[in-house]
Design an enzyme around this catalytic site. Sequence first.
Site, PDB file in Angstrom:
ATOM      1  N   ASP A  26      29.604  37.973  43.597  1.00 14.47           N
ATOM      2  CA  ASP A  26      30.105  36.839  42.844  1.00 14.47           C
ATOM      3  C   ASP A  26      31.548  36.587  43.286  1.00 14.47           C
ATOM      4  OD1 ASP A  26      29.991  34.856  40.744  1.00 14.47           O
ATOM      5  OD2 ASP A  26      31.270  36.186  39.568  1.00 14.47           O
ATOM      6  N   ASP A  28      34.253  34.106  41.394  1.00 15.39           N
ATOM      7  CA  ASP A  28      35.209  34.006  40.289  1.00 15.39           C
ATOM      8  C   ASP A  28      35.192  35.284  39.458  1.00 15.39           C
ATOM      9  OD1 ASP A  28      36.148  31.260  40.616  1.00 15.39           O
ATOM     10  OD2 ASP A  28      34.105  30.690  40.123  1.00 15.39           O
TER      11      ASP A  28
END
Length: 342
Positions: A26, A28
């Site tokens: 991922d 963010d």
Amino acid sequence: MSQQYRSRPLGSSEALSRAYDTALLDLDGVVYAGGHAIVHAVESLGSARDGGMRLAYVTNNALRTPHAVAEHLTELGVPAEAADVITSAQAVARLMADQLPSGARVLVVGGEGLRVALRERGLVPVESADDDPVAVAQGFGGPDLPWGRFAEAAYAISRGAVWFASNTDLTIPGARGIAPGNGAAVEVVRIATGAEPQVAGKPLPPMHRETVLRTGAQRPLVVGDRLDTDIEGAFNGGVDSLLVLTGVTDAVQLLAAEPKYRPTYVDRDLRGLLTGQPEVSAQDDGFRCGGWTAGVRGDALALDGGGDPLDGLRALCGAAWTHAGDGPCGLDAGKAVAALDL
């Protein structure tokens, strides 16, 4: 190594970057927050890549194109190509193309990343409900998305357009804190129309399918900061996961997690890719990891010992998750977590 009911984080005798061929990362809250790299991310990813691990960046944020994301990563010191980036915009575009004819008009509520992904699948983005769209595609449009875009979506859906959403993350982390995500915007349209969208992003299968198709990963490890997207997505895909504590999930939330939100491994940040993971063992007096022992006393979690605070958290996971079984843990974890000073 994945299992439907996890009673404790697993250990690994070798570095995770060697135990798995591909890290599905991922962005963010894991690699960066806003425009800045998270501490230790750049050097950790460089070392993992140099050691032979493939790095793929998997994001529910549909705003930017893979090319723009790759440029941003490269500027931060993490060299990346567009092919290394998989977005929920790509996942929802494939989902739509499987159901709509080539050349179908799609009303876009979102940013350039969504428009590019739709065009790549032979769909035609339009801007108004009066353009006779057969579908609506909604993705994160950034803080400057005009309110009128939600009205256009509502008009089109009320006229029979099929509604798709890239993802339903309610929040998104940034340099200044936590902001509303695409899921909050989806709720606006849901309230206005009473409709339900088809959703592609994590933790749902279309995103996992898109990731596997684009990476060809054989032994993937999902790396994320969110229990309800990254970790649940790994659970749904039957693959292992590493939770890093650099984003939205804190220790209390982790301890309360029901099975689908329990990661395989837990670490502070992306340095966890470069090391083995200590074993959490069941003992007569509780669960032990490193110099810590965790157990249940009354209606609260208890912790004794000393050493690396993260080992204490892992031991607490063993105690909390075993006590909870296949449900969420309702024990008071505040005092035990406070003692760790994570």
